[in-house]
Design a protein around this motif. Structure first.
Motif, PDB file in Angstrom:
ATOM      1  N   ILE A 113       0.855  -1.181   0.000  1.00 47.99           N
ATOM      2  CA  ILE A 113       0.000   0.000   0.000  1.00 47.99           C
ATOM      3  C   ILE A 113       0.893   1.233   0.000  1.00 47.99           C
ATOM      4  O   ILE A 113       1.718   1.434   0.908  1.00 47.99           O
ATOM      5  N   LEU A 114       0.747   2.047  -1.018  1.00 51.14           N
ATOM      6  CA  LEU A 114       1.529   3.271  -1.137  1.00 51.14           C
ATOM      7  C   LEU A 114       0.759   4.498  -0.659  1.00 51.14           C
ATOM      8  O   LEU A 114       1.371   5.449  -0.138  1.00 51.14           O
ATOM      9  N   ASP A 115      -0.553   4.502  -0.836  1.00 50.35           N
ATOM     10  CA  ASP A 115      -1.385   5.639  -0.430  1.00 50.35           C
ATOM     11  C   ASP A 115      -2.504   5.118   0.468  1.00 50.35           C
ATOM     12  O   ASP A 115      -3.473   4.527  -0.025  1.00 50.35           O
ATOM     13  N   PRO A 116      -2.390   5.287   1.783  1.00 52.59           N
ATOM     14  CA  PRO A 116      -3.456   4.780   2.682  1.00 52.59           C
ATOM     15  C   PRO A 116      -4.819   5.418   2.425  1.00 52.59           C
ATOM     16  O   PRO A 116      -5.850   4.774   2.636  1.00 52.59           O
ATOM     17  N   PHE A 117      -4.873   6.682   1.995  1.00 50.68           N
ATOM     18  CA  PHE A 117      -6.152   7.347   1.734  1.00 50.68           C
ATOM     19  C   PHE A 117      -6.892   6.655   0.592  1.00 50.68           C
ATOM     20  O   PHE A 117      -8.078   6.326   0.695  1.00 50.68           O
ATOM     21  N   LYS A 118      -6.175   6.390  -0.538  1.00 56.10           N
ATOM     22  CA  LYS A 118      -6.823   5.718  -1.672  1.00 56.10           C
ATOM     23  C   LYS A 118      -7.177   4.278  -1.324  1.00 56.10           C
ATOM     24  O   LYS A 118      -8.220   3.772  -1.765  1.00 56.10           O
ATOM     25  N   ALA A 119      -6.317   3.611  -0.551  1.00 58.34           N
ATOM     26  CA  ALA A 119      -6.609   2.231  -0.180  1.00 58.34           C
ATOM     27  C   ALA A 119      -7.828   2.137   0.732  1.00 58.34           C
ATOM     28  O   ALA A 119      -8.530   1.116   0.750  1.00 58.34           O
ATOM     29  N   SER A 120      -8.120   3.218   1.479  1.00 61.00           N
ATOM     30  CA  SER A 120      -9.258   3.204   2.398  1.00 61.00           C
ATOM     31  C   SER A 120     -10.553   3.633   1.725  1.00 61.00           C
ATOM     32  O   SER A 120     -11.624   3.047   1.970  1.00 61.00           O
ATOM     33  N   GLY A 122     -10.773   4.329  -1.846  1.00 62.18           N
ATOM     34  CA  GLY A 122     -10.861   4.080  -3.280  1.00 62.18           C
ATOM     35  C   GLY A 122     -11.513   2.764  -3.644  1.00 62.18           C
ATOM     36  O   GLY A 122     -12.077   2.616  -4.736  1.00 62.18           O
ATOM     37  N   VAL A 123     -11.488   1.779  -2.768  1.00 61.37           N
ATOM     38  CA  VAL A 123     -12.046   0.459  -3.045  1.00 61.37           C
ATOM     39  C   VAL A 123     -12.572  -0.106  -1.736  1.00 61.37           C
ATOM     40  O   VAL A 123     -12.039   0.173  -0.648  1.00 61.37           O
ATOM     41  N   GLU A 124     -13.621  -0.891  -1.822  1.00 59.07           N
ATOM     42  CA  GLU A 124     -14.236  -1.439  -0.624  1.00 59.07           C
ATOM     43  C   GLU A 124     -13.409  -2.561  -0.017  1.00 59.07           C
ATOM     44  O   GLU A 124     -13.196  -2.591   1.191  1.00 59.07           O
ATOM     45  N   ASP A 125     -12.936  -3.499  -0.844  1.00 58.25           N
ATOM     46  CA  ASP A 125     -12.168  -4.645  -0.339  1.00 58.25           C
ATOM     47  C   ASP A 125     -10.905  -4.770  -1.203  1.00 58.25           C
ATOM     48  O   ASP A 125     -10.938  -5.360  -2.296  1.00 58.25           O
ATOM     49  N   PRO A 126      -9.775  -4.212  -0.767  1.00 59.89           N
ATOM     50  CA  PRO A 126      -8.570  -4.220  -1.602  1.00 59.89           C
ATOM     51  C   PRO A 126      -8.089  -5.620  -1.947  1.00 59.89           C
ATOM     52  O   PRO A 126      -7.731  -5.896  -3.089  1.00 59.89           O
ATOM     53  N   GLN A 167      -1.674  -1.042 -13.667  1.00 61.84           N
ATOM     54  CA  GLN A 167      -2.458  -0.037 -14.383  1.00 61.84           C
ATOM     55  C   GLN A 167      -3.828   0.188 -13.750  1.00 61.84           C
ATOM     56  O   GLN A 167      -4.335   1.317 -13.729  1.00 61.84           O
ATOM     57  N   ALA A 168      -4.431  -0.879 -13.223  1.00 61.87           N
ATOM     58  CA  ALA A 168      -5.756  -0.745 -12.618  1.00 61.87           C
ATOM     59  C   ALA A 168      -5.716  -0.376 -11.150  1.00 61.87           C
ATOM     60  O   ALA A 168      -6.659   0.242 -10.624  1.00 61.87           O
ATOM     61  N   SER A 169      -4.621  -0.745 -10.451  1.00 60.98           N
ATOM     62  CA  SER A 169      -4.574  -0.548  -9.000  1.00 60.98           C
ATOM     63  C   SER A 169      -3.978   0.793  -8.601  1.00 60.98           C
ATOM     64  O   SER A 169      -3.828   1.054  -7.399  1.00 60.98           O
ATOM     65  N   ASP A 170      -3.601   1.636  -9.568  1.00 60.63           N
ATOM     66  CA  ASP A 170      -3.087   2.957  -9.205  1.00 60.63           C
ATOM     67  C   ASP A 170      -4.149   3.799  -8.513  1.00 60.63           C
ATOM     68  O   ASP A 170      -3.843   4.607  -7.617  1.00 60.63           O
ATOM     69  N   GLU A 171      -5.409   3.636  -8.915  1.00 65.94           N
ATOM     70  CA  GLU A 171      -6.484   4.393  -8.282  1.00 65.94           C
ATOM     71  C   GLU A 171      -6.799   3.896  -6.886  1.00 65.94           C
ATOM     72  O   GLU A 171      -7.529   4.559  -6.138  1.00 65.94           O
ATOM     73  N   TRP A 172      -6.287   2.733  -6.515  1.00 68.94           N
ATOM     74  CA  TRP A 172      -6.545   2.175  -5.186  1.00 68.94           C
ATOM     75  C   TRP A 172      -5.386   2.430  -4.219  1.00 68.94           C
ATOM     76  O   TRP A 172      -5.459   2.022  -3.069  1.00 68.94           O
ATOM     77  N   GLY A 173      -4.307   3.057  -4.703  1.00 64.07           N
ATOM     78  CA  GLY A 173      -3.157   3.309  -3.851  1.00 64.07           C
ATOM     79  C   GLY A 173      -2.346   2.067  -3.534  1.00 64.07           C
ATOM     80  O   GLY A 173      -1.619   2.042  -2.531  1.00 64.07           O
ATOM     81  N   ILE A 174      -2.470   1.048  -4.375  1.00 60.36           N
ATOM     82  CA  ILE A 174      -1.776  -0.231  -4.153  1.00 60.36           C
ATOM     83  C   ILE A 174      -0.800  -0.448  -5.299  1.00 60.36           C
ATOM     84  O   ILE A 174      -1.124  -0.199  -6.468  1.00 60.36           O
ATOM     85  N   ARG A 175       0.367  -0.940  -4.970  1.00 60.77           N
ATOM     86  CA  ARG A 175       1.397  -1.230  -5.958  1.00 60.77           C
ATOM     87  C   ARG A 175       1.710  -2.719  -5.944  1.00 60.77           C
ATOM     88  O   ARG A 175       2.087  -3.270  -4.910  1.00 60.77           O
TER      89      ARG A 175
END
Length: 353
Positions: A113-120, A122-126, A167-175
């Protein structure tokens, strides 16, 4: 007052557990996320964790590791994100290759997780989202390859899956860091055919190697015969050359010896009693030749006076005397023919005077 604050804090903690999303209370998520802590005004955030705080139901800030102070009843810890590298098992799935072979594939996904805000927010269940994305990407990538290329290009397949997930997980703050295929299972019949193909390929290689060995052996044998013939011919050539040189030297030696013998004989004949010595030599040669007449053949031609040795010697000496008398005449004739060439003509001499 303190008692009232403690009661209020306990009520807030109970409400936070009831209103917390399903993501953080499932056993699967407890592997990589902590429980939601209670707001005790003074909080200590562990290293490699990010606590997402909401104030009155709205995002307020993210607590950093170490000492943090919150306002009771207004601030609420909504999410706890782990910043460590997370390992997720991708369940086994079925995929169809380009040559219509059904495969069973499972893998392991490594993410962070690179961005905790987007991970929290941006998606319901990462975890569920990334797992489903990895499965769908795996099926789409396998559909582009044949069965043989799946085994040979596993590394490129993993890199393509990682690129598609990022490419899809950038919006979720996950790498997504890595994706590794654990096992690839093929149908039993396809496995048997692959085994037969491998055996046939190995037999082919063995046959080719054996034929190449036979060819190399034949070439080596032929090359050996060729070299042996060349060496033999060179040896025979050298032998003939040496033999011819020896014979030539022998002929020269014999000729020199004969010439010396003739000179000595001529000198001896010119001395006193030379004729007597020549007569003795002719008589000895006649006796020696007469003793070998019947050894080589049964047919022998003999003169009528075979036993008259004195007559034969006399005849030989007569021939020698005749040749000796003719030699001075020949020499005088040679000197007469050579004199005009050496002397100058008389006419030219008088003209010169």
């Amino acid at each position: 007052m303190l008692r009232t604050l403690c009661r209020a804090g306990g009520a807030v903690f109970k409400n936070s557990q009831q209103t917390a999303p399903r993501l953080w209370v499932t056993p699967a998520q407890q592997r990589w996320a902590s429980r939601l802590p209670m707001n005790t005004v003074v909080l200590f955030v562990p290293q490699q964790e990010a606590w997402v705080v909401e104030r009155m139901g709205r995002f307020h800030r993210i607590l950093e590791p170490g000492l943090n102070v919150l306002i009771p009843m207004l601030d609420q810890i909504r999410y706890v994100q782990s910043l460590k590298e997370i390992v997720i098992d991708v369940p086994e799935q079925s995929a169809v290759s380009l040559d219509n072979v059904t495969l069973q594939i499972d893998g392991v996904l490594f993410l962070r997780i690179l961005d905790p805000f987007k991970a929290s927010y941006g998606v319901e269940d990462p975890e569920y989202a990334v797992t489903q994305l990895a499965q769908t990407t795996m099926r789409s990538e396998l559909g582009k390859l044949t069965l043989d290329k799946v085994f040979r290009e596993r590394e490129s397949l993993n890199s393509n899956i990682v690129h598609s997930i990022n490419q899809a997980s950038d919006e979720w703050g996950i790498r997504c860091l890595r994706y590794e295929i654990k096992d690839i299972q093929v149908p039993p019949r396809v496995k048997e055919s692959m085994q037969m193909q491998v055996e046939a390929e190995r037999r082919k290689r063995a046959t080719v190697l054996e034929s190449e060995g036979t060819r190399e052996a034949g070439i080596n044998i032929a090359e050996g015969h060729k070299q042996a013939q060349i060496l033999a011919s060179e040896g025979e050539k050298a032998e003939l050359i040496n033999k011819a040189a020896g014979e030539a030297q022998a002929v020269l030696a014999k000729a020199e010896a004969k010439s010396k013998a003739i000179r000595l004989l001529s000198d001896a004949l010119g001395e006193q009693n030379g004729n007597a010595a020549a007569s003795l030599s002719v008589a000895e040669q006649y006796v020696s030749a007469f003793s070998n007449l019947a050894k080589e053949s049964n047919t022998v031609l003999l003169p009528s006076n075979t036993g008259d040795i004195s007559g034969m010697v006399t005849q030989a000496m007569t021939i020698y005397g005749t040749l000796a008398k003719q030699r001075p005449r020949v020499e005088r004739m040679k000197t007469k023919t050579e004199e005009p060439e050496s002397e100058e003509p008389p006419v030219q001499s008088t003209a010169a005077q």
